[in-house]
Write a protein that holds these residues in place. Structure first.
Motif, PDB file in Angstrom:
ATOM      1  N   UNK A 140      -0.900  -2.781   9.462  1.00  0.00           N
ATOM      2  CA  UNK A 140      -1.588  -3.996   9.808  1.00  0.00           C
ATOM      3  C   UNK A 140      -2.708  -4.188   8.373  1.00  0.00           C
ATOM      4  N   UNK A 141      -2.524  -5.616   7.812  1.00  0.00           N
ATOM      5  CA  UNK A 141      -3.586  -6.345   6.994  1.00  0.00           C
ATOM      6  C   UNK A 141      -4.569  -6.274   7.165  1.00  0.00           C
ATOM      7  N   UNK A 142      -5.838  -4.915   7.269  1.00  0.00           N
ATOM      8  CA  UNK A 142      -7.222  -5.033   7.925  1.00  0.00           C
ATOM      9  C   UNK A 142      -8.419  -5.126   6.582  1.00  0.00           C
ATOM     10  N   UNK A 143      -9.920  -5.344   6.965  1.00  0.00           N
ATOM     11  CA  UNK A 143     -10.242  -4.138   5.819  1.00  0.00           C
ATOM     12  C   UNK A 143     -10.700  -3.263   5.813  1.00  0.00           C
ATOM     13  N   UNK A 144     -10.025  -2.470   4.860  1.00  0.00           N
ATOM     14  CA  UNK A 144      -9.737  -1.284   4.534  1.00  0.00           C
ATOM     15  C   UNK A 144      -8.841  -1.033   4.490  1.00  0.00           C
ATOM     16  N   UNK A 145      -7.196  -1.678   5.027  1.00  0.00           N
ATOM     17  CA  UNK A 145      -5.726  -1.307   5.617  1.00  0.00           C
ATOM     18  C   UNK A 145      -4.850  -2.872   4.885  1.00  0.00           C
ATOM     19  N   UNK A 146      -3.539  -2.009   4.158  1.00  0.00           N
ATOM     20  CA  UNK A 146      -2.833  -2.880   3.932  1.00  0.00           C
ATOM     21  C   UNK A 146      -1.748  -3.124   4.646  1.00  0.00           C
ATOM     22  N   UNK A 147      -1.105  -4.240   5.117  1.00  0.00           N
ATOM     23  CA  UNK A 147       0.311  -4.508   5.277  1.00  0.00           C
ATOM     24  C   UNK A 147       1.922  -3.216   4.623  1.00  0.00           C
ATOM     25  N   UNK A 148       2.265  -2.884   5.520  1.00  0.00           N
ATOM     26  CA  UNK A 148       3.340  -2.135   4.954  1.00  0.00           C
ATOM     27  C   UNK A 148       3.281  -1.227   6.096  1.00  0.00           C
ATOM     28  N   UNK A 149       3.451   0.145   5.059  1.00  0.00           N
ATOM     29  CA  UNK A 149       3.900   1.560   6.057  1.00  0.00           C
ATOM     30  C   UNK A 149       3.045   2.561   5.385  1.00  0.00           C
ATOM     31  N   UNK A 150       2.826   3.920   6.112  1.00  0.00           N
ATOM     32  CA  UNK A 150       2.517   4.972   5.847  1.00  0.00           C
ATOM     33  C   UNK A 150       3.402   5.515   6.484  1.00  0.00           C
ATOM     34  N   UNK A 151       3.693   6.835   5.897  1.00  0.00           N
ATOM     35  CA  UNK A 151       4.498   8.222   6.308  1.00  0.00           C
ATOM     36  C   UNK A 151       3.542   9.348   6.234  1.00  0.00           C
ATOM     37  N   UNK A 152       3.095  10.043   7.908  1.00  0.00           N
ATOM     38  CA  UNK A 152       2.895  10.744   8.443  1.00  0.00           C
ATOM     39  C   UNK A 152       3.689  11.799   8.596  1.00  0.00           C
ATOM     40  N   UNK A 153       3.720  13.151   8.129  1.00  0.00           N
ATOM     41  CA  UNK A 153       2.641  13.818   7.618  1.00  0.00           C
ATOM     42  C   UNK A 153       2.211  13.303   5.753  1.00  0.00           C
ATOM     43  N   UNK A 154       1.437  13.050   5.302  1.00  0.00           N
ATOM     44  CA  UNK A 154       1.094  12.257   4.104  1.00  0.00           C
ATOM     45  C   UNK A 154       0.969  13.872   3.294  1.00  0.00           C
TER      46      UNK A 154
ATOM     47  N   UNK B 252     -10.289   1.665   6.908  1.00  0.00           N
ATOM     48  CA  UNK B 252      -8.900   2.404   6.243  1.00  0.00           C
ATOM     49  C   UNK B 252      -8.006   1.659   6.744  1.00  0.00           C
ATOM     50  N   UNK B 253      -7.003   3.022   6.714  1.00  0.00           N
ATOM     51  CA  UNK B 253      -6.132   2.616   7.010  1.00  0.00           C
ATOM     52  C   UNK B 253      -6.223   2.317   9.235  1.00  0.00           C
ATOM     53  N   UNK B 254      -4.545   0.948   9.148  1.00  0.00           N
ATOM     54  CA  UNK B 254      -5.110   1.015  10.342  1.00  0.00           C
ATOM     55  C   UNK B 254      -3.690   1.300  10.631  1.00  0.00           C
ATOM     56  N   UNK B 255      -2.919   1.712  11.686  1.00  0.00           N
ATOM     57  CA  UNK B 255      -1.623   1.525  11.756  1.00  0.00           C
ATOM     58  C   UNK B 255      -1.412   1.193  13.156  1.00  0.00           C
ATOM     59  N   UNK B 256       0.156   1.111  13.467  1.00  0.00           N
ATOM     60  CA  UNK B 256       0.569   0.554  14.207  1.00  0.00           C
ATOM     61  C   UNK B 256       1.841   2.039  15.068  1.00  0.00           C
ATOM     62  N   UNK B 257       1.768   2.063  16.423  1.00  0.00           N
ATOM     63  CA  UNK B 257       2.357   2.980  16.431  1.00  0.00           C
ATOM     64  C   UNK B 257       3.296   2.840  18.552  1.00  0.00           C
ATOM     65  N   UNK B 258       4.230   0.880  18.423  1.00  0.00           N
ATOM     66  CA  UNK B 258       4.494   0.109  19.606  1.00  0.00           C
ATOM     67  C   UNK B 258       5.590   2.082  19.727  1.00  0.00           C
ATOM     68  N   UNK B 259       6.135   2.009  19.757  1.00  0.00           N
ATOM     69  CA  UNK B 259       6.962   3.242  20.254  1.00  0.00           C
ATOM     70  C   UNK B 259       6.906   4.776  20.434  1.00  0.00           C
TER      71      UNK B 259
END
Length: 228
Positions: free
Chosen positions: A60-74, A141-148
């Motif tokens: 999510x686009x927010x302070x320290x975080x860009x809109x896009x995706x992140x893969x876990x694990x890194x 820092x990175x803010x991510x959404x795990x909706x499912x």
């Protein structure tokens, strides 16, 4: 040899989705074939799952975080913080987490290309609500959404807040929950980074000394009344 084990137990009894539920927690590697429960199996058995166990989350686009995706694990160590905006303990944790992240970022960096990635993961609320909460509580820092809830189910996470330090195979090297002190977060993440750097096959980072454990249990007991 990497340790692949499931540690499950009753963590708490809380209110989830408006109904009473017994919260079970277990931790495993995403490449582990073991079960984290019927619900977890159903979620992680979907055709969307990557062959190598990597789970991609929307960011999510927010302070320290860009809109896009992140893969876990890194590619390095990932400190993953599962939280909920309606969780009292999550709000109480944020100042300590902000300080810990700043210290760790100064020492190791926290982007995907660095040794350490810090990512907070939520499964509820809208993007706008999460962004507003993030700004209010000084997230950077990175803010991510795990909706499912694919990532949460993969690691058996059903309470908040929960912190996991994962190596590049997705194996849990350290896990804890509740309102943790800044020093404890930094200390344990450092241990994981050191252990992974010395030998990627090391087992999960060990516990604290008896004095530290007593102090932390006392602090945890003082916040037992807070639920999501």
């Amino acid at each position: 040899m990497k340790r692949r084990e499931l540690v499950a137990g009753v963590a708490s009894v809380g209110i989830l989705g408006g109904g009473a539920a017994v919260v079970w927690r277990g931790f495993r590697s995403p490449r582990d074939g073991s079960s984290g429960g019927a619900e977890a199996d159903a979620e992680t058995d979907s055709s969307e799952d990557a062959e190598d166990g990597v789970i991609e989350l929307e960011t999510i686009e927010a302070p320290g975080s860009d809109a896009g995706t992140i893969s876990i694990p890194t590619d390095g160590v990932a400190l993953v913080v599962f939280f909920s905006p309606v969780c009292h303990r999550c709000r109480s944790l944020m100042p300590n987490l902000v300080d810990a992240q700043a210290q760790l970022a100064e020492m190791y960096g926290y982007d995907e290309d660095d040794a350490l990635t810090v990512v907070s993961v939520a499964a509820h609320q809208t993007e706008e609500q999460l962004r507003d909460w993030w700004i209010e509580h000084d997230g950077n820092w990175t803010l991510a959404y795990d909706g499912d809830r694919r990532l949460a189910n993969e690691y058996g996470v059903a309470s908040h807040p929960v912190l996991l330090a994962l190596d590049d195979s997705g194996t849990v090297r350290w896990e804890d929950e509740g309102v943790l002190e800044t020093e404890k977060i930094v200390r344990n993440v450092e241990r994981v980074l050191e252990a992974v750097g010395e030998d990627p096959g090391d087992e999960t980072v060990g516990g604290e000394s008896e004095d530290e454990t007593e102090q932390e249990e006392t602090a945890a007991n003082e916040t037992d009344g807070d639920d999501d």
